[in-house]
Scaffold this active site. Structure first.
Site, PDB file in Angstrom:
ATOM      1  N   CYS A   1      35.628  12.842   9.318  1.00 32.00           N
ATOM      2  CA  CYS A   1      35.575  13.443  10.663  1.00 32.00           C
ATOM      3  C   CYS A   1      36.468  12.715  11.671  1.00 32.00           C
ATOM      4  CB  CYS A   1      34.144  13.490  11.170  1.00 32.00           C
ATOM      5  SG  CYS A   1      33.086  14.527  10.150  1.00 32.00           S
TER       6      CYS A   1
ATOM      7  N   HIS B   1      34.939  14.634  18.974  1.00 29.41           N
ATOM      8  CA  HIS B   1      34.586  15.258  17.697  1.00 29.41           C
ATOM      9  C   HIS B   1      33.261  15.988  17.910  1.00 29.41           C
ATOM     10  CE1 HIS B   1      33.566  16.071  13.655  1.00 29.41           C
ATOM     11  NE2 HIS B   1      32.640  15.133  13.568  1.00 29.41           N
TER      12      HIS B   1
ATOM     13  N   ASN C   1      30.246  21.558  12.987  1.00 29.28           N
ATOM     14  CA  ASN C   1      31.071  20.374  12.730  1.00 29.28           C
ATOM     15  C   ASN C   1      32.155  20.752  11.714  1.00 29.28           C
ATOM     16  OD1 ASN C   1      32.165  17.960  11.885  1.00 29.28           O
ATOM     17  ND2 ASN C   1      30.199  16.901  11.695  1.00 29.28           N
TER      18      ASN C   1
HETATM   19  O1  UT7 Z   1      30.630  14.287  11.671  1.00 30.15           O
HETATM   20  C1  UT7 Z   1      30.213  13.083  11.096  1.00 30.15           C
HETATM   21  C2  UT7 Z   1      29.202  12.473  11.914  1.00 30.15           C
HETATM   22  N1  UT7 Z   1      27.916  13.095  11.693  1.00 30.15           N
HETATM   23  C3  UT7 Z   1      27.033  13.034  12.653  1.00 30.15           C
HETATM   24  O2  UT7 Z   1      27.341  12.583  13.724  1.00 30.15           O
HETATM   25  C4  UT7 Z   1      25.619  13.494  12.362  1.00 30.15           C
HETATM   26  C5  UT7 Z   1      24.675  12.567  13.065  1.00 30.15           C
HETATM   27  N2  UT7 Z   1      23.290  12.924  12.898  1.00 30.15           N
HETATM   28  C6  UT7 Z   1      22.738  14.014  13.502  1.00 30.15           C
HETATM   29  O3  UT7 Z   1      23.422  14.769  14.157  1.00 30.15           O
HETATM   30  C7  UT7 Z   1      21.251  14.191  13.393  1.00 30.15           C
HETATM   31  O4  UT7 Z   1      20.670  13.055  12.834  1.00 30.15           O
HETATM   32  C8  UT7 Z   1      20.837  15.443  12.557  1.00 30.15           C
HETATM   33  C9  UT7 Z   1      21.186  16.698  13.322  1.00 30.15           C
HETATM   34  C10 UT7 Z   1      21.560  15.418  11.218  1.00 30.15           C
HETATM   35  C11 UT7 Z   1      19.334  15.447  12.311  1.00 30.15           C
HETATM   36  O5  UT7 Z   1      18.631  15.405  13.542  1.00 30.15           O
HETATM   37  P1  UT7 Z   1      17.462  14.364  13.752  1.00 30.15           P
HETATM   38  O6  UT7 Z   1      16.912  14.636  15.087  1.00 30.15           O
HETATM   39  O7  UT7 Z   1      18.013  13.001  13.492  1.00 30.15           O
HETATM   40  O8  UT7 Z   1      16.438  14.814  12.662  1.00 30.15           O
HETATM   41  P2  UT7 Z   1      15.869  13.965  11.420  1.00 30.15           P
HETATM   42  O9  UT7 Z   1      16.908  13.793  10.386  1.00 30.15           O
HETATM   43  O10 UT7 Z   1      15.179  12.760  11.960  1.00 30.15           O
HETATM   44  O11 UT7 Z   1      14.765  14.973  10.870  1.00 30.15           O
HETATM   45  C12 UT7 Z   1      13.636  15.365  11.660  1.00 30.15           C
HETATM   46  C13 UT7 Z   1      12.822  16.366  10.854  1.00 30.15           C
HETATM   47  C14 UT7 Z   1      12.575  15.930   9.428  1.00 30.15           C
HETATM   48  O12 UT7 Z   1      11.275  16.342   9.085  1.00 30.15           O
HETATM   49  P3  UT7 Z   1      10.046  15.287   9.108  1.00 30.15           P
HETATM   50  O13 UT7 Z   1      10.444  14.212   8.139  1.00 30.15           O
HETATM   51  O14 UT7 Z   1       9.969  14.797  10.522  1.00 30.15           O
HETATM   52  O15 UT7 Z   1       8.902  16.132   8.672  1.00 30.15           O
HETATM   53  C15 UT7 Z   1      13.548  16.723   8.621  1.00 30.15           C
HETATM   54  O16 UT7 Z   1      13.120  16.962   7.307  1.00 30.15           O
HETATM   55  O17 UT7 Z   1      13.546  17.597  10.761  1.00 30.15           O
HETATM   56  C16 UT7 Z   1      13.633  18.004   9.399  1.00 30.15           C
HETATM   57  N3  UT7 Z   1      14.856  18.748   9.193  1.00 30.15           N
HETATM   58  C17 UT7 Z   1      14.978  20.064   9.404  1.00 30.15           C
HETATM   59  N4  UT7 Z   1      14.086  20.988   9.806  1.00 30.15           N
HETATM   60  C18 UT7 Z   1      14.526  22.239   9.938  1.00 30.15           C
HETATM   61  C19 UT7 Z   1      16.072  18.268   8.795  1.00 30.15           C
HETATM   62  N5  UT7 Z   1      16.970  19.263   8.753  1.00 30.15           N
HETATM   63  C20 UT7 Z   1      16.316  20.384   9.122  1.00 30.15           C
HETATM   64  C21 UT7 Z   1      16.708  21.717   9.283  1.00 30.15           C
HETATM   65  N6  UT7 Z   1      15.781  22.610   9.696  1.00 30.15           N
HETATM   66  N7  UT7 Z   1      17.970  22.139   9.043  1.00 30.15           N
END
Ligand code: UT7
Length: 329
Positions: free
Chosen positions: A118, A256, A286
């Site tokens: 990225c 980005h 993204n």
């Molecule tokens: O381009 C390269 C750089 N990449 C990035 O910058 C990505 C950086 N990270 C992020 O943008 C965020 O961490 C994400 C968008 C990937 C995830 O958001 P988050 O607020 O950090 O969520 P999380 O990973 O902590 O997950 C929270 C909950 C989890 O469930 P539990 O364990 O709390 O029950 C996940 O399983 O959300 C769940 N979850 C989803 N639920 C519905 C994860 N993906 C999904 C989904 N739909 N697509």
């Protein structure tokens, strides 16, 4: 050729291309356990473009490049350097850049791919800028192009909802500022990588580790998010300091586009209102190395970016890699 320290790389044209097929969050919710609400709230993404079967990274890149050259009023034959940032090359080798070179009808010149995921566009821009400053190129085509949909695990909701396909391109031209008090062009670039964080974001396959299998994206989203906030803050500070600028001197932040929450956090840190940040993540998701040049294309085409303004680019991606660039547009 001897170094020309007085030379700057000026952006003289921008182009972009997005595949025709649009996939909305609701479409994904029909095939995996996710919802429009979750995706919008956590990321700001509402939809993404997905390449058609048989539509390759080089196809996207070629159209973006043609549009950038047209905007610059230049022909493919004028280009003497092609740098293409991609994580999703058409083939393991040769570089997708040479495919694009021949598709554009360009003559021989250096053409190669850059792999910084990225952060790829910022890396490619820095490389092309250095070629131009050293007098080794005069007109450079810098492209970010991805078909990220091809390396996603469509059963992993933690990554599948985040990415899209697309390509963006800029044409850089060597210019001598002469006596101009505020010369236009790329002012500084700042690149970083730290391979200790490889496991935070990677693809679990490739020619040397899993022959015959390309692999899919694996990401620890929470860890990458934490690194993004820390490392982007640091590199933006480094870029401002290098140019004697403060956050509010930035006319446009063109980040980005991974997550709206990360972008908003950076804007707040810089003291910039939403009217000074270019956002595409809602419509493009993204697109990895393509996200910044696509955002530049949009904001230049609709007249937001004006000559003389200070534009700050920043990105972080797998590696981990991260970087920033400051441009007087
Ligand atoms: O381009 C390269 C750089 N990449 C990035 O910058 C990505 C950086 N990270 C992020 O943008 C965020 O961490 C994400 C968008 C990937 C995830 O958001 P988050 O607020 O950090 O969520 P999380 O990973 O902590 O997950 C929270 C909950 C989890 O469930 P539990 O364990 O709390 O029950 C996940 O399983 O959300 C769940 N979850 C989803 N639920 C519905 C994860 N993906 C999904 C989904 N739909 N697509």
């Amino acid at each position: 050729m001897s170094a020309r320290r007085d030379v700057r790389s000026v952006v003289v044209g921008c182009g972009g291309y997005l595949p025709a097929r649009i996939v909305a969050n609701a479409d994904l919710a029909a095939s995996m356990e996710t919802s429009d609400e979750w995706i919008t709230e956590r990321t700001g993404i509402r939809q993404r473009h997905i390449a058609a079967d048989g539509e390759k990274t080089s196809d996207l890149a070629r159209v973006a490049a043609e549009r950038a050259l047209k905007a610059a009023g230049l022909a493919a034959a004028d280009v003497d350097l092609l740098v293409l940032a991609t994580t999703t090359p058409d083939e393991t080798f040769p570089a997708t850049a040479v495919r694009v070179q021949s598709a554009l009808g360009m003559g021989p010149c250096p053409a190669f791919d850059v792999q910084a995921v990225c952060s790829g566009f910022v890396y490619a821009l820095a490389i092309a800028d250095n070629f131009i400053r050293l007098g080794q190129a005069r007109t450079a085509l810098v492209i970010g192009a991805e078909t990220f949909s091809r390396i996603l695990d469509w059963k992993d909701r933690g990554t599948a909802v985040l990415f899209g396909d697309g390509a963006g391109a800029v044409v850089l031209r060597a210019a001598s500022p002469g006596g101009a008090a505020l010369p236009r062009g790329i002012l500084t670039t700042h690149l970083h990588a730290d391979g200790r964080f490889h496991d935070a974001l990677y693809v679990d396959g490739g020619p040397s580790s899993t022959p015959g299998r390309v692999g899919v994206v694996k990401m620890n989203g929470r860890e990458v998010f934490r690194h993004a906030v820390d490392k982007l803050s640091a590199v933006v500070e480094e870029a401002l300091t290098a140019n004697g600028l403060k956050g509010t001197d930035i006319d446009w932040l063109v980040p980005h586009q991974a997550n709206r929450r990360i972008i908003d956090g950076m804007a707040r840190k810089l003291g910039l209102g939403p009217d000074r940040v270019v956002i595409t993540v809602d419509r493009h998701a993204n697109t990895s190395a393509a996200s910044i040049p696509l955002a530049l294309w949009e904001a230049h085409a609709d007249g937001r970016l004006k000559p003389g303004q200070i534009v700050l680019l920043e990105a972080i991606g797998g590696g981990l890699t991260w970087g920033a660039a400051v441009i007087r547009w």
